[in-house]
Design an enzyme around this catalytic site. Structure first.
Site, mmCIF file in Angstrom:
data_model
loop_
_atom_site.group_PDB
_atom_site.id
_atom_site.type_symbol
_atom_site.label_atom_id
_atom_site.label_comp_id
_atom_site.label_asym_id
_atom_site.label_seq_id
_atom_site.Cartn_x
_atom_site.Cartn_y
_atom_site.Cartn_z
ATOM 1 N N ASP A 85 0.951 -1.299 -0.043
ATOM 2 C CA ASP A 85 0.013 -0.204 0.072
ATOM 3 C C ASP A 85 0.796 1.180 -0.171
ATOM 4 O O ASP A 85 0.453 2.188 -0.572
ATOM 5 C CB ASP A 85 -0.942 -0.146 1.233
ATOM 6 C CG ASP A 85 -1.986 -1.171 1.112
ATOM 7 O OD1 ASP A 85 -1.971 -1.897 0.392
ATOM 8 O OD2 ASP A 85 -2.966 -1.006 1.975
ATOM 9 N N LYS A 128 -3.478 -6.103 3.426
ATOM 10 C CA LYS A 128 -4.370 -6.789 2.962
ATOM 11 C C LYS A 128 -4.012 -8.357 3.098
ATOM 12 O O LYS A 128 -4.797 -9.215 2.970
ATOM 13 C CB LYS A 128 -4.734 -6.657 1.373
ATOM 14 C CG LYS A 128 -5.204 -5.129 1.072
ATOM 15 C CD LYS A 128 -6.138 -4.559 2.039
ATOM 16 C CE LYS A 128 -6.218 -2.987 2.034
ATOM 17 N NZ LYS A 128 -4.977 -2.303 2.453
ATOM 18 N N SER A 474 -6.185 5.260 4.397
ATOM 19 C CA SER A 474 -4.934 4.346 5.102
ATOM 20 C C SER A 474 -5.217 4.639 6.401
ATOM 21 O O SER A 474 -5.773 5.177 7.122
ATOM 22 C CB SER A 474 -3.729 5.200 4.560
ATOM 23 O OG SER A 474 -2.813 4.801 5.369
#
Length: 570
Positions: A85, A128, A474
Site C-alpha cells: 500500500d 491486505k 489508510s
C-alpha cells in the site's frame, strides 16, 4: 501413521499404493517417505521483495518450518501475492490493493484444498495479507493460525522518530512551500530503516492486533517487531503450536465466533486503530457465516475507552507499545475492566482471558493508559448514517476535537482530481471535500486516500477541512476523514447526487452524515444521473467489479453480488 481421529485429511493424497504417482512427485521435490507419513502442514507465505512489509517473511518461514518439524509435522511452503500500500498509494496501482485481499484468500484456499493439508500456518505482513490469509483459513477450516511479520522500526529525522506517515504529510508541506527539497529528500532517505510493516497503529498493526483478539493469532506474537531477535522464536513456537492444534483438532470455527469478533472490534476501538478494520472484520465474519454489520460497531465503541496513545494521532509507535508490554497489556486492561468476552477460545488452546491475565506492564510506560484514566471514555471508531450514507460510513474519532462540522461540498470524481486541487492550494477552510467513484465497484478496488489526506494535513488544513469518500483511508490518516460511504456513487448512491456548494453536515455525537437536500431533490438528481463507463472491461479489475459487494458488507466478492449487479443492469 498416527493422527487425530485416526485419519489424516491428507490421507487420500498420499496413502495407499494407488497414490504412488503423487508420492513420486513429492519425492522429486525433496520429501522422503517418512516425511509423507507425518501430518502435512501448509505454510502460506506472502513474501515479496517489493517493499519492507513482507520482505523478511522468507526468513521467518524457515523458523516456522523448524517448529513444525520439531513437533512431528512436515511443512510444505508455498507463496501468494502481496501489494504494498505504501508504494502504490496515490497511483493507479493502489486499485490493486483491496483486490489482492480476495486473490490472497482465493489462492491460499486453492492450494489448501488442492493439497489436502492437515493444518496450515499463514504468514502476513502488509495490510491486505492479514485479512486475506485469515479469510482463507476460515474457508478451509483446518487446524491453523496466522503469524504477522511485525512492525518496522521507527526512522529518525532531525532527532525524532518518524514513519511513512511523516513522509506523506511532508509532501503536502513541500507542495505548500514550507518544506525544502533537501529536507524532504533527507526524510525520504531515513523514514523506513528496514523490514517490517508501517510503524504506527495503521492498518497492518491494527489488523494484526485484531487477529490476536480474534484468537487466530497467539496473543503477544504480533507486537514483537519484525527485526527483533525474539521474532524467530515467535515463528518457531507457532510451528509447534499448529501441530498441537492438529492433535486437538481445534479449528477456526471453534475460535472465530461472534464473541471473538466483538473482542477484535474492542481492540480496534481501544487502540485508535484503522477504519479499514471495519471492512476486514465484516469480510472475516462473512467467511464464517456469522452475522455482523456496521451497526454492531457503535455499541462497542461507545463502551470501550481509548487506552493506547498510538500514531497516527497519538504520540507513540508500535515498537513503543511492544516495549510497554505489547498487545497483552492492552488485553489485560480490557479484561480487568470487563470489556472482553474473556472465555473466547484462542489458537493457543487457552481462553483470551487466560492469555490476557499474564500481561505485564513495563514500569513507567505511558503508551497504554489505565482503564480508569483513558485518553477518551469512548473508542476510536464511529459509524455514521444519514441521507448521504444510508448504508453507513466510517470515521476515526480517536484524538479528534469537535463533534460537528458543516461546510460547502467541493466535489471531485477521482482521487487525482482532489490531489491536484490540494497541490494548487485551491481548498479553503470550511470545505467538505467529496471524492467519489472510488468505491469497490467504481474504483474499482476502493483506493485509500492517504496521498490526499496527508497532503491536506501537510498543507495546514487538517483541522479546518473535512473529507468524505466512497473509497477508503489508510490507517495513517488523521483528521475528519469519512470513508466507505455506502451505497457508492457508481451504483447510484446519494453521494453521486452531490454538487459543488451543497451544504454537508457531520455530527459525530449523533452519528450522522447529511447533505442539506430534500429526499425529492436527491431523487430528482439521481433520475438524471447516468453511471460512468466502467474503467476496466477485462482482466482482474473487471472481474472484481462484477463480483464485489458493498463496502457496508465488507466488499467481498461473491456470486450473490455478481447476480445483484446483473439484475440491476436489466
Amino acid at each position: 501413521m498416527s493422527s487425530h481421529n485416526g485419519k489424516r485429511h491428507s490421507a487420500p493424497l498420499v496413502e495407499g499404493w494407488n497414490r504412488a504417482p503423487a508420492r513420486a512427485m513429492l519425492h522429486a521435490a525433496g520429501f522422503s517417505r517418512e516425511d509423507l507419513e507425518k501430518p502435512l502442514i501448509g505454510v502460506a507465505n506472502t513474501w515479496i521483495e517489493i517493499g519492507p512489509c513482507n520482505l523478511h517473511l522468507r526468513e521467518l518461514a524457515e523458523y516456522v518450518k523448524q517448529g513444525i518439524r520439531e513437533a512431528g509435522g512436515t511443512p510444505l511452503e508455498f507463496n501468494t501475492v502481496s501489494i504494498s500500500d505504501g508504494i502504490t498509494m496515490g497511483s493507479e496501482g493502489m486499485k490493486a490493493s483491496l483486490v489482492s485481499r480476495e486473490v490472497i484468500a482465493d489462492s491460499i484456499e486453492l492450494v489448501g484444498r488442492g493439497n489436502l493439508f492437515d493444518g496450515m500456518i499463514a504468514l502476513s505482513g502488509c495490510d491486505k495479507t492479514i485479512p486475506g490469509t485469515v479469510m482463507a483459513l476460515c474457508r478451509l477450516d483446518i487446524p491453523s493460525l496466522m503469524i504477522y511479520g511485525g512492525s518496522i522500526a521507527p526512522g529518525n529525522f532531525e532527532g525524532k522518530d518518524v514513519s511513512i506517515q511523516d513522509v506523506f504529510e511532508a509532501v503536502g508541506a513541500h507542495a505548500r512551500g514550507t518544506m525544502s527539497n533537501e529536507r524532504l529528500a533527507c526524510l525520504e532517505d531515513n523514514a523506513c530503516p528496514g523490514a517490517g510493516a508501517c510503524g504506527g497503529q495503521f492498518t497492518a498493526n491494527t489488523m494484526a492486533m485484531a487477529t490476536e483478539f480474534l484468537g487466530i493469532s497467539p496473543l503477544g506474537s504480533a507486537s514483537v517487531p519484525a527485526t527483533d531477535a525474539a521474532k524467530h522464536e515467535v515463528a518457531r513456537q507457532a510451528g509447534r503450536q499448529v501441530m498441537e492444534l492438529y492433535r486437538r483438532d481445534l479449528r477456526p470455527k471453534a475460535i472465530i465466533t461472534r464473541q471473538a469478533l466483538e473482542n477484535a472490534i474492542a481492540s480496534v476501538c481501544a487502540s485508535g486503530g484503522s477504519t479499514n478494520a471495519v471492512l476486514h472484520l465484516l469480510a472475516i465474519a462473512a467467511e464464517m457465516g456469522i452475522p455482523l454489520s456496521m451497526d454492531d460497531f457503535n455499541p462497542i465503541s461507545e463502551k470501550v475507552p481509548l487506552l493506547a496513545d498510538l500514531k497516527p494521532a497519538g504520540r507513540f509507535m508500535a515498537t513503543d507499545l511492544y516495549r510497554a508490554g505489547g498487545t497483552q497489556l492492552l488485553a489485560k486492561r480490557l479484561h480487568e475492566a470487563g470489556l472482553l468476552h474473556s472465555k473466547a477460545m484462542t489458537t493457543t488452546g487457552r481462553t483470551l482471558g487466560e492469555e490476557a491475565a499474564e500481561g505485564k506492564e513495563t514500569p513507567g510506560q505511558e503508551v497504554v493508559r489505565p482503564a480508569t484514566k483513558p485518553l477518551s471514555p469512548t473508542g476510536g471508531l464511529a459509524i455514521l448514517k444519514g441521507n448521504l450514507a444510508p448504508e453507513g460510513c466510517v470515521v476515526k474519532v480517536a484524538h479528534h476535537h469537535g463533534d460537528t462540522f458543516q461546510g460547502p461540498a467541493r466535489v471531485f470524481d477521482s482521487e487525482e482530481a482532489a490531489f491536484a486541487a490540494v497541490e494548487k492550494n485551491q481548498l479553503r477552510k470550511g470545505d467538505v471535500v467529496v471524492i467519489r467513484y472510488e468505491g469497490p465497484r467504481g474504483g474499482p478496488g476502493m483506493r485509500e486516500m492517504l496521498v490526499v489526506t496527508a497532503a491536506i494535513v501537510g498543507a495546514g488544513l487538517g483541522e479546518s477541512v473535512a473529507l468524505i469518500t466512497d473509497g477508503r483511508f489508510s490507517g495513517a490518516t488523521r483528521g475528519l476523514m469519512i470513508g466507505h460511504v455506502a451505497p457508492e456513487a457508481f451504483v447510484g448512491g446519494p453521494i453521486a447526487a452531490v454538487r459543488d456548494g451543497d451544504m454537508i453536515s457531520i455530527d459525530l455525537s449523533r452519528r450522522e452524515l447529511t447533505v442539506e437536500l430534500s429526499q425529492g431533490e436527491v431523487a430528482a438528481r439521481l433520475r438524471k444521473w447516468n453511471a460512468p463507463a466502467p474503467r476496466f472491461t477485462r482482466g482482474v479489475f473487471a472481474k472484481y467489479a462484477s463480483q464485489v459487494s458493498s463496502a457496508s458488507e465488507g466488499a467481498i466478492t461473491t456470486p450473490a453480488a455478481a447476480a445483484e449487479m446483473a439484475t440491476a443492469k436489466h
